[in-house]
Design an enzyme around this catalytic site. Sequence first.
Site, PDB file in Angstrom:
ATOM      1  N   GLU A 137      -6.740  -1.370  -4.245  1.00 39.53           N
ATOM      2  CA  GLU A 137      -6.376  -2.757  -3.955  1.00 39.53           C
ATOM      3  C   GLU A 137      -6.024  -3.565  -5.209  1.00 39.53           C
ATOM      4  O   GLU A 137      -5.064  -4.329  -5.207  1.00 39.53           O
ATOM      5  CB  GLU A 137      -7.508  -3.475  -3.212  1.00 39.53           C
ATOM      6  CG  GLU A 137      -7.818  -2.912  -1.843  1.00 39.53           C
ATOM      7  CD  GLU A 137      -6.813  -3.332  -0.771  1.00 39.53           C
ATOM      8  OE1 GLU A 137      -5.886  -4.104  -1.069  1.00 39.53           O
ATOM      9  OE2 GLU A 137      -6.959  -2.849   0.368  1.00 39.53           O
TER      10      GLU A 137
ATOM     11  N   HIS B  23       0.780  -1.243   0.000  1.00 38.72           N
ATOM     12  CA  HIS B  23       0.000   0.000   0.000  1.00 38.72           C
ATOM     13  C   HIS B  23       0.807   1.286   0.000  1.00 38.72           C
ATOM     14  O   HIS B  23       0.355   2.295  -0.547  1.00 38.72           O
ATOM     15  CB  HIS B  23      -0.921   0.045   1.226  1.00 38.72           C
ATOM     16  CG  HIS B  23      -2.245  -0.601   1.005  1.00 38.72           C
ATOM     17  ND1 HIS B  23      -3.191  -0.102   0.144  1.00 38.72           N
ATOM     18  CD2 HIS B  23      -2.802  -1.724   1.533  1.00 38.72           C
ATOM     19  CE1 HIS B  23      -4.263  -0.883   0.145  1.00 38.72           C
ATOM     20  NE2 HIS B  23      -4.051  -1.875   0.981  1.00 38.72           N
TER      21      HIS B  23
HETATM   22 FE   LIG Z   1      -5.269  -3.567   1.432  1.00 37.44          FE
END
Ligand SMILES: [Fe+2]
Length: 272
Positions: A176, A136
């Site tokens: 994501e 991330h």
């Molecule tokens: Fe995630």
Amino acid sequence: MPPQGTSKEKTARTQYVSKQPDSKGFIPYSAEENATWRDLITRQIPMLPGRACPQWIGALNEMNFPMDRIPQLNEVSKVLREHTGWSVVPVPALIGFTEFFQLLASKRFPVATFIRSREDFDYIQEPDVFHEVFGHTPPLTDHRFAAFVEAYGKAGLAADPKDHAMLARLFWFTVEFGLVNTDEGIRAYGSGIMSSPGELVYAVESDKPERLPFDPVEALRTPYRIDILQPVYFVIDSFDDLFELAQSDLLGHIKEARRLGMHDPKFPPKAA
Ligand SMILES: [Fe+2]
């Protein structure tokens, strides 16, 4: 990951507990935990060229993660602050939507601090520190990507709670599991892809999944499952698309998606 309908859903059973930092923000990890990070990052980095988008690989270089141990959150936050003013904060594995949106709206990315066990080395449903930090944080150094995640959090706070699950889909298909067009072809930028060697190859190279041009209303209308390789990905043209999305009327997109209704799933129902 977004909370509900994903790994942070309330029904999720987890053997994992996030580690709390000490008063100086330091999280002690065992030699075995650090070795798990070392083996995960050592496996994943050679997979990136030709599959991750160049901006993401450049951002990973900026993060300069240690190879032999789990990075401390203070180290990660220091790099993010220098680029975009973001930071990371430790959270339990499960948090609710309101806390999730509040953190993003204030440029703080929630990070579960445990790392997967060796038994879960190849696949883990919960987001562990490898997914959270390696997957991330690199694109949060890009101001366009960062602006979108901040705007997403603000939209979440302004949205009706009945629309939270719909907003989770927008996060899913961008942050994501997003793909992006590049001069060399389609490449990945989503964290769920970046932290999974199997999905990285599948998402970019397999002829099985559909790869649709990104459209926010279509993403909001598309169901997903967290425990399978994705049957559908959405492809942006560049991070500029995310920046434009950040300036757009996200709540208006939700309204339009509600009016049009959900798409049928392109996957079988989850076994009970
Ligand atoms: Fe995630």
